[in-house]
Every structure is written in C-alpha cells, then in structure tokens.
Design a protein around this motif. Structure first.
Motif, PDB file in Angstrom:
ATOM      1  N   GLY A  79       0.872  -1.171   0.000  1.00 43.85           N
ATOM      2  CA  GLY A  79       0.000   0.000   0.000  1.00 43.85           C
ATOM      3  C   GLY A  79       0.906   1.217   0.000  1.00 43.85           C
ATOM      4  N   TYR A  80       0.357   2.392   0.213  1.00 47.01           N
ATOM      5  CA  TYR A  80       1.192   3.591   0.243  1.00 47.01           C
ATOM      6  C   TYR A  80       2.198   3.503   1.394  1.00 47.01           C
ATOM      7  CZ  TYR A  80       2.765   8.304   1.038  1.00 47.01           C
ATOM      8  OH  TYR A  80       3.566   9.385   1.267  1.00 47.01           O
ATOM      9  N   ARG A  81       3.473   3.391   1.063  1.00 43.04           N
ATOM     10  CA  ARG A  81       4.571   3.213   2.046  1.00 43.04           C
ATOM     11  C   ARG A  81       4.266   2.069   3.012  1.00 43.04           C
ATOM     12  NH1 ARG A  81       5.640   5.589  -1.500  1.00 43.04           N
ATOM     13  NH2 ARG A  81       6.357   7.727  -1.715  1.00 43.04           N
ATOM     14  N   LYS A  82       3.676   1.033   2.496  1.00 44.88           N
ATOM     15  CA  LYS A  82       3.264  -0.096   3.338  1.00 44.88           C
ATOM     16  C   LYS A  82       3.572  -1.431   2.678  1.00 44.88           C
ATOM     17  CE  LYS A  82      -0.253   0.581   6.760  1.00 44.88           C
ATOM     18  NZ  LYS A  82       0.165   1.876   7.174  1.00 44.88           N
ATOM     19  N   SER A  83       3.965  -2.398   3.513  1.00 47.80           N
ATOM     20  CA  SER A  83       4.103  -3.783   3.060  1.00 47.80           C
ATOM     21  C   SER A  83       3.865  -4.680   4.263  1.00 47.80           C
ATOM     22  CB  SER A  83       5.514  -4.030   2.504  1.00 47.80           C
ATOM     23  OG  SER A  83       6.434  -4.115   3.582  1.00 47.80           O
ATOM     24  N   VAL A  84       3.658  -5.937   3.966  1.00 45.96           N
ATOM     25  CA  VAL A  84       3.385  -6.910   5.028  1.00 45.96           C
ATOM     26  C   VAL A  84       4.620  -7.141   5.917  1.00 45.96           C
ATOM     27  CG1 VAL A  84       4.034  -9.030   3.792  1.00 45.96           C
ATOM     28  CG2 VAL A  84       2.114  -9.081   5.390  1.00 45.96           C
ATOM     29  N   PHE A  85       5.788  -6.676   5.427  1.00 44.34           N
ATOM     30  CA  PHE A  85       7.042  -6.952   6.150  1.00 44.34           C
ATOM     31  C   PHE A  85       7.279  -5.982   7.313  1.00 44.34           C
ATOM     32  CE2 PHE A  85       7.452  -7.908   1.590  1.00 44.34           C
ATOM     33  CZ  PHE A  85       7.331  -9.278   1.712  1.00 44.34           C
TER      34      PHE A  85
END
Ligand SMILES: Cc1cc2nc3c(=O)[nH]c(=O)nc-3n(C[C@H](O)[C@H](O)[C@H](O)COP(=O)(O)OP(=O)(O)OC[C@H]3O[C@@H](n4cnc5c(N)ncnc54)[C@H](O)[C@@H]3O)c2cc1C
Length: 296
Positions: free
Chosen positions: A163-169
C-alpha cells in the motif's frame, strides 16, 4: 568462528544512517553469504538480543541511546541481480538506483523513475518506496524472505500487501532476500530521458546538501505534507540541530549536531502546528522508521 571474528562492537549508528544521527549499536555484522546471515540471527538469539536489518539507513531515525542489539547490513553476496527478457531477479542488498538505471537502459519500464532514492532493494520493498507515480512493489512477481523461524518463504504479489509506504514486512523480523519483477518493454531512450528529468528535479527540489532521511511525513489523503508545513509557516523552524528544510518543508535536515530527540521534538511541533493551522483537518504521520528508544 568466522562470524564471531567479524562482528563489530559499539558501532556508531550515526555512520550507518543518512541523517547522521544515533548512538552506538552494541553489535554490527555484515554477512556476505546466506549461511552467515543465518549464523547472525542465531548469534542474536543466543545472546537474547534483538536484531535489525539496515539498508542504506536512508529512512531511519536512530536513538541517541543507541541500540542494544545486533545491526545486520547485507553484504557483498546480497547485491547480485540479473535481467532476462522482461524479468528482473535481484538480491535485497542491490542498490535501487542501479536497478532503476539498468532497467531504463535495457528498455524496461516500471521502476525507472525510482532512480535517486538512496535505498537498497530490501529497504525499498519494506517501505514500498515510491516516487513520480511508481512504487517499488508495483511490478513484483514474488519476494523471497527469511522468516522469523528460519524457514524461507516466497511471497506472491498479493501476499506482500503493498500500500502507500506499506508492506506486510513492516513491524516484523522477516528478512527480505530477493525479489522478482516483471517489467514492461518500452523505448530505452525515452525511459533514460524521463529518468534524467526526475533525477534533476530531485537535485533542485531536495536539500541534498544536508543530512536528512527524505520525506519526514507520509502524504496525507487530500494534501501534501510539504505544502501543509509551509502553509503553517514552519519552513526553517528549528529544535536544536534539527530544522524544517528551507528548501523543501517536507524534509527535516540535520544542520550539524542534531540529536534524535531534536528531530522527534521538531516532528511533534510540526504535527501539532499543521493540525491547528489546517483547522484540525490534517494530522501528519511520520514516515521515518524509529530505531531504538526515541519517543518519551
Ligand atoms: C535524499 C533522500 C531522498 C529520498 N527519496 C525518497 C522517495 O522519493 N520516495 C520514498 O519512498 N522514499 C524516499 N526516501 C526514503 C528512503 O530512501 C526510503 O524509505 C528507502 O526505501 C529506504 O531504504 P534503505 O535501504 O535505506 O532502508 P533503511 O532506511 O536502512 O531501512 C528502512 C526499513 O527497511 C527495513 N529493511 C531494510 N532492508 C531490509 C531487508 N533486506 N529485509 C527486511 N527489512 C529491511 C529496515 O529494517 C527498516 O525498518 C529518501 C531518502 C533520502 C535520504
């Protein structure tokens, strides 16, 4: 034995972050092979200490008190990459700008406008770094990850939850090892030209002469952090050695001897003032990752 000989003690985080801020990390290690990386994780576990993977340190605010754990920076063996037709397979330590530049000259679109972001591929995927309508995660096919339990998992694009500046990590202890991209064939000259333009624009718009960590705040829905900060009259506002850049209000710069506390306090002030100035419409959120104890 090799690992123990190469682990450094009391390394200054200042030297590992683009902000040039931070106390000392108890341990620092640069694994060159996968086996070394696994051994480093084991070392931290045996000492009952946390570990933290650092890339270029370009999105990190490190505590003045340092980090009581092991900092891992992926070394030489983690920077290989290979283009084959429209596919790019790259290890997590590869410099993002290099991958972007190569992709443009090969006539492959998708990540070419990310050139100029001072990141490793791993850090860019963790953050889903982006610029000029491109995001690092956009053209991912899969990502190979060293899981907390020592197993290796391949994440599909959907599983990465970009997502915007987002990841599952984010906020996990997973270590990104390698990524596969599928890019789009395009005219190389045009890609190189477009890339040149965005890199020049970075030079004119960003305060690259002073240590910083890029945009300090995320872009709020319906506005731009830099514009809102400027409108609140905060350009040039300082706390200690930390200053809202006079060139780009979305950046906080270290004018020489800023502490993490200076930066943190300045961000608190900015968030408060923007909130008031916008009639309680915009509450900015920090983009930068905090390493160690910073908030009161
Ligand atoms: C001058 C300047 C310009 C910038 N421009 C932009 C921009 O245009 N767009 C943008 O989005 N950002 C920008 N940034 C911010 C920053 O470059 C990005 O957030 C980048 O993705 C950070 O990458 P890094 O390798 O330095 O990661 P670091 O800052 O070292 O780490 C960031 C996070 O990623 C994690 N991480 C790093 N490597 C791995 C790995 N292998 N596995 C798991 N986790 C990992 C770290 O633990 C940390 O939580 C800019 C920064 C600067 C200084």
């Amino acid at each position: 034995m090799g690992l123990l000989n190469n682990i450094l003690e009391n390394v200054e985080l200042k030297k590992l972050t683009t902000f040039r801020i931070g106390g000392t990390a108890r341990y620092f290690y640069k694994p060159d092979t996968f086996e070394d990386l696994v051994a480093a994780k084991k070392f931290a576990a045996e000492k009952n200490l946390p570990y933290f993977v650092i890339g270029c340190g370009s999105n990190i605010l490190a505590s003045d008190e340092g980090y009581d754990g092991l900092i891992i920076k992926l070394g030489k063996g983690f920077s290989d990459f290979k283009f084959e037709n429209d596919t790019l397979v790259a290890k997590a330590g590869a410099p993002l700008t290099l991958l972007a530049r190569k992709s443009a000259t090969l006539g492959l679109a998708g990540i070419h406008l990310l050139a100029g972001i001072p990141a490793t591929l791993g850090g860019a995927l963790y953050m889903n770094a982006g610029a000029y309508d491109q995001e690092t995660g956009q053209h991912i096919v899969s990502i190979k990850v060293l899981e907390e339990d020592g197993s290796i998992k391949d994440y599909s694009f959907e599983e990465c939850q970009f997502g915007y500046r987002k990841s599952v990590f984010q906020n996990t202890k997973k270590i990104i090892l390698e990524a596969t991209f599928k890019l789009t064939p395009a005219n190389a000259d045009e890609l190189v030209e477009a890339q040149k333009k965005v890199m020049e624009s970075r030079k004119t718009k960003q305060p690259l002469d002073l240590p910083n960590a890029g945009s300090m705040f995320k872009r709020p829905v319906g506005g731009y952090a830099g514009t809102l900060i400027d409108e609140a009259g905060l350009k040039g506002t300082s706390v200690g050695g930390a200053q809202v850049s006079t060139k780009h209000a979305g950046f906080i710069v270290n004018t020489g001897n800023a502490t993490a506390k200076d930066v943190y306090d300045l961000t608190e002030l900015v968030i408060q003032r923007v909130y008031e100035n916008s009639g309680h419409k915009f509450k900015l959120e920090r983009e930068v990752v905090m390493l160690g104890k910073i908030a009161p």
